[in-house]
Design a protein around this motif. Structure first.
Motif, PDB file in Angstrom:
ATOM      1  N   PHE A 131     -10.480  -3.511  13.948  1.00  0.00           N
ATOM      2  CA  PHE A 131     -10.026  -2.452  14.851  1.00  0.00           C
ATOM      3  C   PHE A 131     -10.929  -2.356  16.078  1.00  0.00           C
ATOM      4  O   PHE A 131     -10.459  -2.182  17.192  1.00  0.00           O
ATOM      5  N   TYR A 132     -12.219  -2.469  15.846  1.00  0.00           N
ATOM      6  CA  TYR A 132     -13.192  -2.416  16.930  1.00  0.00           C
ATOM      7  C   TYR A 132     -12.978  -3.573  17.904  1.00  0.00           C
ATOM      8  O   TYR A 132     -12.962  -3.382  19.114  1.00  0.00           O
ATOM      9  N   SER A 133     -12.786  -4.768  17.369  1.00  0.00           N
ATOM     10  CA  SER A 133     -12.601  -5.943  18.225  1.00  0.00           C
ATOM     11  C   SER A 133     -11.319  -5.843  19.039  1.00  0.00           C
ATOM     12  O   SER A 133     -11.309  -6.200  20.218  1.00  0.00           O
ATOM     13  N   CYS A 134     -10.251  -5.386  18.418  1.00  0.00           N
ATOM     14  CA  CYS A 134      -8.998  -5.239  19.161  1.00  0.00           C
ATOM     15  C   CYS A 134      -9.159  -4.239  20.299  1.00  0.00           C
ATOM     16  O   CYS A 134      -8.678  -4.472  21.404  1.00  0.00           O
ATOM     17  N   THR A 135      -9.852  -3.148  20.026  1.00  0.00           N
ATOM     18  CA  THR A 135     -10.040  -2.133  21.057  1.00  0.00           C
ATOM     19  C   THR A 135     -10.917  -2.641  22.190  1.00  0.00           C
ATOM     20  O   THR A 135     -10.560  -2.544  23.362  1.00  0.00           O
ATOM     21  N   VAL A 136     -12.071  -3.200  21.838  1.00  0.00           N
ATOM     22  CA  VAL A 136     -13.053  -3.586  22.846  1.00  0.00           C
ATOM     23  C   VAL A 136     -12.654  -4.865  23.579  1.00  0.00           C
ATOM     24  O   VAL A 136     -12.868  -4.981  24.780  1.00  0.00           O
ATOM     25  N   HIS A 137     -12.055  -5.813  22.885  1.00  0.00           N
ATOM     26  CA  HIS A 137     -11.768  -7.107  23.501  1.00  0.00           C
ATOM     27  C   HIS A 137     -10.374  -7.233  24.082  1.00  0.00           C
ATOM     28  O   HIS A 137     -10.123  -8.154  24.855  1.00  0.00           O
ATOM     29  N   VAL A 138      -9.455  -6.335  23.704  1.00  0.00           N
ATOM     30  CA  VAL A 138      -8.086  -6.448  24.214  1.00  0.00           C
ATOM     31  C   VAL A 138      -7.656  -5.183  24.959  1.00  0.00           C
ATOM     32  O   VAL A 138      -7.276  -5.245  26.133  1.00  0.00           O
ATOM     33  N   LEU A 139      -7.717  -4.042  24.299  1.00  0.00           N
ATOM     34  CA  LEU A 139      -7.160  -2.823  24.892  1.00  0.00           C
ATOM     35  C   LEU A 139      -7.940  -2.336  26.113  1.00  0.00           C
ATOM     36  O   LEU A 139      -7.335  -2.017  27.136  1.00  0.00           O
ATOM     37  N   ILE A 140      -9.249  -2.263  26.018  1.00  0.00           N
ATOM     38  CA  ILE A 140     -10.040  -1.777  27.159  1.00  0.00           C
ATOM     39  C   ILE A 140      -9.925  -2.709  28.365  1.00  0.00           C
ATOM     40  O   ILE A 140      -9.677  -2.237  29.474  1.00  0.00           O
ATOM     41  N   LEU A 144      -8.309  -1.676  31.950  1.00  0.00           N
ATOM     42  CA  LEU A 144      -9.030  -1.827  33.210  1.00  0.00           C
ATOM     43  C   LEU A 144      -8.233  -2.633  34.233  1.00  0.00           C
ATOM     44  O   LEU A 144      -8.209  -2.297  35.420  1.00  0.00           O
ATOM     45  N   VAL A 145      -7.573  -3.694  33.784  1.00  0.00           N
ATOM     46  CA  VAL A 145      -6.741  -4.491  34.687  1.00  0.00           C
ATOM     47  C   VAL A 145      -5.576  -3.663  35.188  1.00  0.00           C
ATOM     48  O   VAL A 145      -5.228  -3.700  36.380  1.00  0.00           O
ATOM     49  N   LEU A 146      -4.963  -2.893  34.312  1.00  0.00           N
ATOM     50  CA  LEU A 146      -3.848  -2.047  34.702  1.00  0.00           C
ATOM     51  C   LEU A 146      -4.278  -0.996  35.719  1.00  0.00           C
ATOM     52  O   LEU A 146      -3.622  -0.820  36.757  1.00  0.00           O
TER      53      LEU A 146
END
Length: 169
Positions: A131-140, A144-146
């Motif tokens: 869950f941490y990796s998905c949040t930090v490496h994908v969602l954030i 930021l790009v959005l």
């Protein structure tokens, strides 16, 4: 960056070299230990104990640890610098130096809080890492790009000054 194409080229080369190095280390360790590889905490260090070159160069696990610690130090230093510059830019500061110490104190506090013992760290890695990796490496990064693409399209957004790093004397 002045030349984005050159940065992309060298970034890709660095990622490919890191991927090949990690893959070879993992393959070497897996071929040496087989199914018991997962039972070791640090299997690469255990594998380095088996290295013997001409019955002269032995016990090279200390070299592996030095390379590992130097790499972790470099990674933390780069992330710390990027965090300070990014936060100064985000807060609209002209200089990043006033926030370096508070960021360092927070990093130290979070480090001691997140992994007080090896058992706690293993528990975190086994349960929370997906869950941490998905949040930090994908969602954030996607967020930021959005936000960045929306802000580029927004009219009348005042430009912020980029904080300039201090040049050594």
């Amino acid at each position: 960056m002045k030349d984005g194409g050159k940065a992309l080229k060298w970034g890709l080369i660095a990622v490919i070299l890191a991927m090949c190095t990690l893959s070879l280390c993992n393959l070497y360790t897996l071929m040496l230990f087989g199914n018991i590889t997962g039972s070791f905490t640090y299997p690469v260090i255990q594998a380095a104990r088996f290295i013997s070159i001409a019955d002269f160069l032995e016990h090279l696990e200390s070299v592996v640890v030095v390379i590992w610690v130097a790499g972790v130090y470099l990674k933390i230093a780069i992330f710390y610098y990027v965090l300070a510059i990014g936060m100064a830019h985000w807060l609209g500061l002209d200089d990043y130096r006033p926030i370096v110490f508070p960021i360092g104190v927070l990093l130290l506090a979070f480090t001691l809080w997140s992994g007080p013992s090896m058992q706690d760290l293993v528990g975190f890695i086994s349960k929370a890492t997906p869950f941490y990796s998905c949040t930090v490496h994908v969602l954030i990064p996607a967020l930021l790009v959005l936000v960045g693409s929306i802000r580029k399209k927004a009219p009348g957004d005042p430009p912020r000054p980029d904080p300039q790093p201090v040049q050594p004397n």
